[in-house]
Motif scaffolding. Structure first.
Motif, mmCIF file in Angstrom:
data_model
loop_
_atom_site.group_PDB
_atom_site.id
_atom_site.type_symbol
_atom_site.label_atom_id
_atom_site.label_comp_id
_atom_site.label_asym_id
_atom_site.label_seq_id
_atom_site.Cartn_x
_atom_site.Cartn_y
_atom_site.Cartn_z
ATOM 1 N N PHE A 247 0.867 -1.177 0.000
ATOM 2 C CA PHE A 247 0.000 0.000 0.000
ATOM 3 C C PHE A 247 0.903 1.225 0.000
ATOM 4 C CE2 PHE A 247 -2.306 3.474 2.016
ATOM 5 C CZ PHE A 247 -3.436 3.512 1.216
ATOM 6 N N ASP A 248 0.904 1.955 -1.105
ATOM 7 C CA ASP A 248 1.829 3.085 -1.249
ATOM 8 C C ASP A 248 1.157 4.213 -2.009
ATOM 9 O OD1 ASP A 248 3.968 4.868 -1.962
ATOM 10 O OD2 ASP A 248 5.363 3.234 -1.591
ATOM 11 N N PRO A 249 0.756 5.291 -1.312
ATOM 12 C CA PRO A 249 0.057 6.401 -1.968
ATOM 13 C C PRO A 249 0.923 7.214 -2.922
ATOM 14 C CG PRO A 249 -0.381 6.368 0.401
ATOM 15 C CD PRO A 249 0.755 5.438 0.156
ATOM 16 N N THR A 250 2.245 6.978 -2.963
ATOM 17 C CA THR A 250 3.113 7.797 -3.812
ATOM 18 C C THR A 250 3.159 7.315 -5.260
ATOM 19 O OG1 THR A 250 5.114 6.533 -3.237
ATOM 20 C CG2 THR A 250 4.556 8.420 -1.837
ATOM 21 N N VAL A 251 2.258 6.420 -5.653
ATOM 22 C CA VAL A 251 2.229 5.937 -7.040
ATOM 23 C C VAL A 251 1.605 6.954 -7.989
ATOM 24 C CG1 VAL A 251 2.193 3.489 -6.411
ATOM 25 C CG2 VAL A 251 0.028 4.744 -6.678
ATOM 26 N N GLN A 252 1.110 8.076 -7.487
ATOM 27 C CA GLN A 252 0.382 9.026 -8.333
ATOM 28 C C GLN A 252 1.167 9.507 -9.555
ATOM 29 O OE1 GLN A 252 -2.673 9.746 -8.570
ATOM 30 N NE2 GLN A 252 -2.524 11.440 -10.030
ATOM 31 N N PRO A 253 2.476 9.848 -9.469
ATOM 32 C CA PRO A 253 3.193 10.275 -10.680
ATOM 33 C C PRO A 253 3.246 9.184 -11.753
ATOM 34 C CG PRO A 253 4.427 10.883 -8.733
ATOM 35 C CD PRO A 253 3.328 9.973 -8.267
ATOM 36 N N SER B 48 -10.163 -9.403 -8.276
ATOM 37 C CA SER B 48 -10.775 -8.546 -7.264
ATOM 38 C C SER B 48 -10.495 -9.124 -5.887
ATOM 39 C CB SER B 48 -12.290 -8.395 -7.485
ATOM 40 O OG SER B 48 -12.941 -9.639 -7.351
ATOM 41 N N VAL B 49 -10.475 -8.239 -4.903
ATOM 42 C CA VAL B 49 -10.281 -8.627 -3.508
ATOM 43 C C VAL B 49 -11.273 -7.837 -2.662
ATOM 44 C CG1 VAL B 49 -8.730 -8.636 -1.525
ATOM 45 C CG2 VAL B 49 -7.820 -9.128 -3.808
ATOM 46 N N SER B 50 -12.032 -8.522 -1.817
ATOM 47 C CA SER B 50 -12.923 -7.884 -0.853
ATOM 48 C C SER B 50 -12.407 -8.174 0.547
ATOM 49 C CB SER B 50 -14.355 -8.408 -0.990
ATOM 50 O OG SER B 50 -14.913 -8.047 -2.237
ATOM 51 N N VAL B 51 -12.345 -7.145 1.372
ATOM 52 C CA VAL B 51 -11.856 -7.296 2.746
ATOM 53 C C VAL B 51 -12.917 -6.788 3.702
ATOM 54 C CG1 VAL B 51 -10.135 -6.552 4.441
ATOM 55 C CG2 VAL B 51 -9.425 -7.125 2.107
ATOM 56 N N GLU B 52 -13.245 -7.605 4.692
ATOM 57 C CA GLU B 52 -14.144 -7.202 5.760
ATOM 58 C C GLU B 52 -13.322 -6.900 7.002
ATOM 59 O OE1 GLU B 52 -17.913 -8.879 8.376
ATOM 60 O OE2 GLU B 52 -17.452 -9.792 6.430
ATOM 61 N N ALA B 53 -13.530 -5.722 7.590
ATOM 62 C CA ALA B 53 -12.768 -5.275 8.745
ATOM 63 C C ALA B 53 -13.673 -4.474 9.651
ATOM 64 C CB ALA B 53 -11.571 -4.433 8.298
ATOM 65 N N ARG B 54 -13.117 -4.017 10.779
ATOM 66 C CA ARG B 54 -13.928 -3.241 11.714
ATOM 67 C C ARG B 54 -14.250 -1.856 11.175
ATOM 68 N NH1 ARG B 54 -8.711 -3.187 13.765
ATOM 69 N NH2 ARG B 54 -7.837 -1.129 14.237
ATOM 70 N N ASP B 55 -13.407 -1.332 10.282
ATOM 71 C CA ASP B 55 -13.694 -0.021 9.686
ATOM 72 C C ASP B 55 -13.359 -0.043 8.202
ATOM 73 O OD1 ASP B 55 -10.872 1.195 9.296
ATOM 74 O OD2 ASP B 55 -10.850 0.539 11.375
ATOM 75 N N ALA B 56 -13.988 0.844 7.464
ATOM 76 C CA ALA B 56 -13.889 0.830 6.005
ATOM 77 C C ALA B 56 -12.554 1.341 5.507
ATOM 78 C CB ALA B 56 -15.028 1.653 5.400
ATOM 79 N N ALA B 57 -11.921 2.264 6.226
ATOM 80 C CA ALA B 57 -10.640 2.794 5.765
ATOM 81 C C ALA B 57 -9.587 1.699 5.715
ATOM 82 C CB ALA B 57 -10.189 3.939 6.670
ATOM 83 N N ARG B 58 -9.490 0.905 6.779
ATOM 84 C CA ARG B 58 -8.527 -0.195 6.781
ATOM 85 C C ARG B 58 -8.896 -1.254 5.754
ATOM 86 N NH1 ARG B 58 -8.118 1.790 11.889
ATOM 87 N NH2 ARG B 58 -6.004 1.899 12.752
ATOM 88 N N ALA B 59 -10.189 -1.550 5.634
ATOM 89 C CA ALA B 59 -10.623 -2.514 4.621
ATOM 90 C C ALA B 59 -10.253 -2.036 3.226
ATOM 91 C CB ALA B 59 -12.128 -2.745 4.727
ATOM 92 N N ASP B 60 -10.425 -0.741 2.978
ATOM 93 C CA ASP B 60 -10.104 -0.153 1.681
ATOM 94 C C ASP B 60 -8.613 -0.281 1.372
ATOM 95 O OD1 ASP B 60 -10.391 1.248 -0.684
ATOM 96 O OD2 ASP B 60 -10.931 3.159 0.252
ATOM 97 N N ALA B 61 -7.771 0.117 2.328
ATOM 98 C CA ALA B 61 -6.325 0.047 2.117
ATOM 99 C C ALA B 61 -5.850 -1.390 1.961
ATOM 100 C CB ALA B 61 -5.600 0.722 3.276
ATOM 101 N N LEU B 62 -6.371 -2.293 2.785
ATOM 102 C CA LEU B 62 -5.941 -3.689 2.713
ATOM 103 C C LEU B 62 -6.384 -4.350 1.416
ATOM 104 C CD1 LEU B 62 -6.598 -4.785 6.408
ATOM 105 C CD2 LEU B 62 -4.371 -4.549 5.292
#
Length: 239
Positions: free
Chosen positions: A57-63, A189-203
């Motif tokens: 998980f690396d947000p610096t891929v934008q360029p 595709s990958v679906s992740v269930e977690a206690r919160d959506a932000a972590r599920a989204d990143a994972l």
């Protein structure tokens, strides 16, 4: 509902890469900036997710994304969250770096709206802003894959689920979910269930780029459930 819509609009104003006046766009333009409370929370979570996923998980891929979208040769050396520095108030990007929160911001605002609804007294609600988070339940959701179609269901009770689908959009020879070192996605595709959506989204974003054994370990470590569809349409589940 008015408060929920206002929260969505406020968060979009902070994290949009399409709005040149957003806090994120201004950070990318300047290469540094003071962080709002929301920015600080999200940057802290990005740091946690980067470490947990071994850098996948690396947000610096934008360029790289921008270069591929423009049909240009990308510079993969710009990618690396480890080049980003921060303190309590300020974040500083590496030379020529830009970041995107597209792999986590939808989950973050989903959580914000769920918390807001709870504060307003709701005890049975499902929030869907690209990712899903529930207060109470059960809520039964379909799992769908770009290649295989509908492959099953998940039931949410006081939890969240996020899905990432690399094959949903291609940029040249690359999926829109980019491997930080130029590799390819392992999964449709990958679906992740977690206690919160932000972590599920990143994972879910990171797991698209990880082999089966690493996903199994990460799901156990993070106490999450991961459902993956491979490029042949076969389903696997861990956690």
């Amino acid at each position: 509902m008015a408060a929920a819509v206002a929260e969505i609009e406020k968060t979009d104003k902070l994290f949009s890469i399409y709005d040149p006046t957003s806090e994120l766009s201004q950070l990318n333009a300047a290469g540094h900036g003071r962080m709002s409370d929301h920015m600080r929370r999200l940057v802290t979570l990005c740091h946690e997710m980067h470490d947990l996923t071994g850098g996948m998980f690396d947000p610096t891929v934008q360029p790289v994304f921008a270069a591929l979208a423009a049909g240009k040769q990308p510079d993969w050396t710009l990618v690396g969250w480890n080049k980003v520095t921060r303190n309590a108030d300020e974040i500083i990007l590496g030379p020529n770096q830009r970041i995107t929160f597209n792999g986590i911001a939808q989950g973050y605002v989903t959580d914000r709206v769920r918390d807001l609804l709870w504060d307003h007294g709701l005890r049975h609600a499902l929030v869907n802003i690209g990712e899903h988070a529930s207060i109470g339940g059960p809520f039964r959701l379909s799992l769908e894959d770009p290649i295989a179609g509908r492959v099953g269901y998940r039931t949410l009770v006081d939890s969240a689920v996020a899905t990432s689908s690399p094959t949903q959009l291609l940029i040249g020879q690359h999926t829109h979910i980019l491997h930080p070192t130029g590799g390819q996605a392992y999964w449709s595709s990958v679906s992740v269930e977690a206690r919160d959506a932000a972590r599920a989204d990143a994972l879910s974003t990171a797991m698209c780029l990880m082999p089966r054994n690493k996903i199994k370990t990460l799901a156990r470590l993070t106490e999450t459930q991961a459902t993956m569809i491979d490029l042949q349409g076969d389903l696997s589940r861990f956690g």
